[in-house]
Design a protein around this motif. Structure first.
Motif, PDB file in Angstrom:
ATOM      1  N   MET A   1      -7.247   4.725  10.254  1.00  0.00           N
ATOM      2  CA  MET A   1      -7.339   3.568   9.375  1.00  0.00           C
ATOM      3  C   MET A   1      -6.585   3.788   8.069  1.00  0.00           C
ATOM      4  SD  MET A   1      -9.238   0.914  10.444  1.00  0.00           S
ATOM      5  CE  MET A   1     -10.821   0.292  10.011  1.00  0.00           C
ATOM      6  N   SER A   2      -6.380   5.041   7.661  1.00  0.00           N
ATOM      7  CA  SER A   2      -5.661   5.278   6.422  1.00  0.00           C
ATOM      8  C   SER A   2      -4.208   4.830   6.548  1.00  0.00           C
ATOM      9  CB  SER A   2      -5.735   6.746   6.025  1.00  0.00           C
ATOM     10  OG  SER A   2      -5.115   7.548   6.995  1.00  0.00           O
ATOM     11  N   LYS A   3      -3.646   4.952   7.740  1.00  0.00           N
ATOM     12  CA  LYS A   3      -2.283   4.465   7.962  1.00  0.00           C
ATOM     13  C   LYS A   3      -2.235   2.958   7.758  1.00  0.00           C
ATOM     14  CE  LYS A   3      -0.492   7.945  11.098  1.00  0.00           C
ATOM     15  NZ  LYS A   3       0.043   8.221  12.420  1.00  0.00           N
ATOM     16  N   PHE A   4      -3.283   2.267   8.191  1.00  0.00           N
ATOM     17  CA  PHE A   4      -3.343   0.822   8.007  1.00  0.00           C
ATOM     18  C   PHE A   4      -3.314   0.482   6.526  1.00  0.00           C
ATOM     19  CE2 PHE A   4      -5.820  -3.129   7.458  1.00  0.00           C
ATOM     20  CZ  PHE A   4      -4.960  -3.984   8.120  1.00  0.00           C
ATOM     21  N   GLY A   5      -4.074   1.214   5.731  1.00  0.00           N
ATOM     22  CA  GLY A   5      -4.087   0.986   4.290  1.00  0.00           C
ATOM     23  C   GLY A   5      -2.707   1.136   3.682  1.00  0.00           C
ATOM     24  N   GLU A   6      -1.962   2.130   4.164  1.00  0.00           N
ATOM     25  CA  GLU A   6      -0.599   2.332   3.668  1.00  0.00           C
ATOM     26  C   GLU A   6       0.316   1.171   4.064  1.00  0.00           C
ATOM     27  OE1 GLU A   6       0.801   6.157   4.980  1.00  0.00           O
ATOM     28  OE2 GLU A   6      -1.063   7.108   4.356  1.00  0.00           O
ATOM     29  N   LEU A   7       0.089   0.605   5.243  1.00  0.00           N
ATOM     30  CA  LEU A   7       0.915  -0.513   5.714  1.00  0.00           C
ATOM     31  C   LEU A   7       0.737  -1.764   4.863  1.00  0.00           C
ATOM     32  CD1 LEU A   7       0.558  -0.528   9.611  1.00  0.00           C
ATOM     33  CD2 LEU A   7       2.608  -0.029   8.295  1.00  0.00           C
ATOM     34  N   ILE A   8      -0.501  -2.031   4.478  1.00  0.00           N
ATOM     35  CA  ILE A   8      -0.773  -3.304   3.795  1.00  0.00           C
ATOM     36  C   ILE A   8      -0.795  -3.201   2.277  1.00  0.00           C
ATOM     37  CG2 ILE A   8      -2.031  -4.231   5.769  1.00  0.00           C
ATOM     38  CD1 ILE A   8      -4.632  -3.667   4.114  1.00  0.00           C
ATOM     39  N   ASP A   9      -0.853  -1.993   1.733  1.00  0.00           N
ATOM     40  CA  ASP A   9      -0.942  -1.838   0.290  1.00  0.00           C
ATOM     41  C   ASP A   9       0.453  -1.726  -0.321  1.00  0.00           C
ATOM     42  OD1 ASP A   9      -2.083  -1.704  -2.172  1.00  0.00           O
ATOM     43  OD2 ASP A   9      -2.674   0.400  -2.033  1.00  0.00           O
ATOM     44  N   VAL A  10       1.235  -2.783  -0.137  1.00  0.00           N
ATOM     45  CA  VAL A  10       2.596  -2.842  -0.662  1.00  0.00           C
ATOM     46  C   VAL A  10       2.768  -4.141  -1.438  1.00  0.00           C
ATOM     47  CG1 VAL A  10       3.626  -1.339   1.090  1.00  0.00           C
ATOM     48  CG2 VAL A  10       3.419  -3.784   1.553  1.00  0.00           C
ATOM     49  N   GLU A  11       3.818  -4.182  -2.249  1.00  0.00           N
ATOM     50  CA  GLU A  11       4.013  -5.329  -3.140  1.00  0.00           C
ATOM     51  C   GLU A  11       4.653  -6.530  -2.461  1.00  0.00           C
ATOM     52  OE1 GLU A  11       5.830  -4.254  -6.824  1.00  0.00           O
ATOM     53  OE2 GLU A  11       4.471  -2.580  -7.121  1.00  0.00           O
ATOM     54  N   ILE A  12       5.115  -6.359  -1.227  1.00  0.00           N
ATOM     55  CA  ILE A  12       5.672  -7.497  -0.498  1.00  0.00           C
ATOM     56  C   ILE A  12       4.645  -7.972   0.530  1.00  0.00           C
ATOM     57  CG2 ILE A  12       8.066  -6.783  -0.834  1.00  0.00           C
ATOM     58  CD1 ILE A  12       8.026  -5.744   2.086  1.00  0.00           C
ATOM     59  N   PRO A  13       4.695  -9.240   0.916  1.00  0.00           N
ATOM     60  CA  PRO A  13       3.765  -9.729   1.932  1.00  0.00           C
ATOM     61  C   PRO A  13       3.973  -9.013   3.271  1.00  0.00           C
ATOM     62  CG  PRO A  13       4.856 -11.555   0.822  1.00  0.00           C
ATOM     63  CD  PRO A  13       5.563 -10.297   0.407  1.00  0.00           C
ATOM     64  N   VAL A  14       2.872  -8.774   3.960  1.00  0.00           N
ATOM     65  CA  VAL A  14       2.896  -8.154   5.280  1.00  0.00           C
ATOM     66  C   VAL A  14       2.200  -9.102   6.252  1.00  0.00           C
ATOM     67  CG1 VAL A  14       2.193  -6.163   6.673  1.00  0.00           C
ATOM     68  CG2 VAL A  14       2.802  -5.849   4.259  1.00  0.00           C
ATOM     69  N   LEU A  15       2.943  -9.567   7.253  1.00  0.00           N
ATOM     70  CA  LEU A  15       2.375 -10.437   8.285  1.00  0.00           C
ATOM     71  C   LEU A  15       2.008  -9.572   9.478  1.00  0.00           C
ATOM     72  CD1 LEU A  15       1.720 -13.172   9.647  1.00  0.00           C
ATOM     73  CD2 LEU A  15       4.124 -13.278  10.331  1.00  0.00           C
ATOM     74  N   LEU A  16       0.724  -9.558   9.829  1.00  0.00           N
ATOM     75  CA  LEU A  16       0.249  -8.823  10.993  1.00  0.00           C
ATOM     76  C   LEU A  16       0.019  -9.801  12.133  1.00  0.00           C
ATOM     77  CD1 LEU A  16      -2.446  -6.565   9.295  1.00  0.00           C
ATOM     78  CD2 LEU A  16      -0.049  -6.029   9.729  1.00  0.00           C
ATOM     79  N   ASP A  17       0.471  -9.412  13.313  1.00  0.00           N
ATOM     80  CA  ASP A  17       0.269 -10.212  14.519  1.00  0.00           C
ATOM     81  C   ASP A  17      -0.538  -9.372  15.496  1.00  0.00           C
ATOM     82  OD1 ASP A  17       0.526 -11.896  16.793  1.00  0.00           O
ATOM     83  OD2 ASP A  17       2.333 -10.834  17.399  1.00  0.00           O
ATOM     84  N   PHE A  18      -1.776  -9.770  15.725  1.00  0.00           N
ATOM     85  CA  PHE A  18      -2.624  -9.086  16.703  1.00  0.00           C
ATOM     86  C   PHE A  18      -2.420  -9.761  18.054  1.00  0.00           C
ATOM     87  CE2 PHE A  18      -4.469  -7.895  12.741  1.00  0.00           C
ATOM     88  CZ  PHE A  18      -4.950  -6.622  12.956  1.00  0.00           C
ATOM     89  N   TYR A  19      -2.052  -8.962  19.054  1.00  0.00           N
ATOM     90  CA  TYR A  19      -1.707  -9.512  20.364  1.00  0.00           C
ATOM     91  C   TYR A  19      -2.109  -8.534  21.464  1.00  0.00           C
ATOM     92  CZ  TYR A  19       1.953  -6.098  21.086  1.00  0.00           C
ATOM     93  OH  TYR A  19       2.614  -4.916  21.294  1.00  0.00           O
ATOM     94  N   THR A  20      -2.005  -8.986  22.699  1.00  0.00           N
ATOM     95  CA  THR A  20      -2.082  -8.122  23.862  1.00  0.00           C
ATOM     96  C   THR A  20      -1.087  -8.648  24.884  1.00  0.00           C
ATOM     97  OG1 THR A  20      -3.474  -7.212  25.617  1.00  0.00           O
ATOM     98  CG2 THR A  20      -4.005  -9.424  24.879  1.00  0.00           C
ATOM     99  N   ASP A  21      -0.521  -7.751  25.655  1.00  0.00           N
ATOM    100  CA  ASP A  21       0.465  -8.161  26.652  1.00  0.00           C
ATOM    101  C   ASP A  21      -0.136  -9.081  27.708  1.00  0.00           C
ATOM    102  OD1 ASP A  21       2.604  -6.833  25.490  1.00  0.00           O
ATOM    103  OD2 ASP A  21       2.151  -4.962  26.537  1.00  0.00           O
ATOM    104  N   LEU A  22      -1.447  -9.079  27.849  1.00  0.00           N
ATOM    105  CA  LEU A  22      -2.117  -9.906  28.861  1.00  0.00           C
ATOM    106  C   LEU A  22      -2.315 -11.352  28.420  1.00  0.00           C
ATOM    107  CD1 LEU A  22      -4.834  -7.337  29.985  1.00  0.00           C
ATOM    108  CD2 LEU A  22      -2.607  -7.797  31.036  1.00  0.00           C
ATOM    109  N   ASN A  23      -2.080 -11.637  27.128  1.00  0.00           N
ATOM    110  CA  ASN A  23      -2.314 -12.973  26.591  1.00  0.00           C
ATOM    111  C   ASN A  23      -0.981 -13.708  26.446  1.00  0.00           C
ATOM    112  OD1 ASN A  23      -2.468 -14.942  24.238  1.00  0.00           O
ATOM    113  ND2 ASN A  23      -4.628 -14.516  24.559  1.00  0.00           N
ATOM    114  N   GLN A  24      -0.783 -14.743  27.255  1.00  0.00           N
ATOM    115  CA  GLN A  24       0.495 -15.461  27.273  1.00  0.00           C
ATOM    116  C   GLN A  24       0.801 -16.138  25.938  1.00  0.00           C
ATOM    117  OE1 GLN A  24       2.749 -15.214  29.720  1.00  0.00           O
ATOM    118  NE2 GLN A  24       4.093 -16.267  28.296  1.00  0.00           N
TER     119      GLN A  24
END
Length: 98
Positions: A1-24
């Motif tokens: 989870m600490s890696k996640f914090g590093e991903l989102i704790d930046v000064e530019i917007p971060v768009l996350l897309d939660f997906y699975t290959d099974l969902n069309q």
């Protein structure tokens, strides 16, 4: 989870897309997200997160439906929605947080 914090704790917007290959519906978002990433360049990040490989994060953020799209900036959630969006809508949302 600490890696996640590093991903989102930046000064530019971060768009996350939660997906699975099974969902069309989630898979159809891949092309849209490519367009968004290309349009935003280095002004924002677009990150795809496979829920099957990131179950702990998915549960922590209470992701129930796919695709779930979340925008973070400076470590703070700014926008969240479940379901498909078109590229222009996502670009407009991200630009609100530039």
């Amino acid at each position: 989870m600490s890696k996640f914090g590093e991903l989102i704790d930046v000064e530019i917007p971060v768009l996350l897309d939660f997906y699975t290959d099974l969902n069309q519906e989630a898979n159809t978002m891949h092309a849209v997200l490519r367009d968004v990433a290309a349009a935003m360049g280095d002004k924002a990040k677009v990150i795809k997160i496979d829920v099957d490989k990131n179950q702990e994060l998915t549960e922590a953020l209470q992701v129930k439906g796919l695709p779930t799209l979340i925008v973070y900036k400076n470590g703070e959630m700014k926008w969240r929605q479940t379901g498909e969006q078109d590229a222009n809508t996502l670009i407009n949302i991200i630009e609100e947080y530039l």
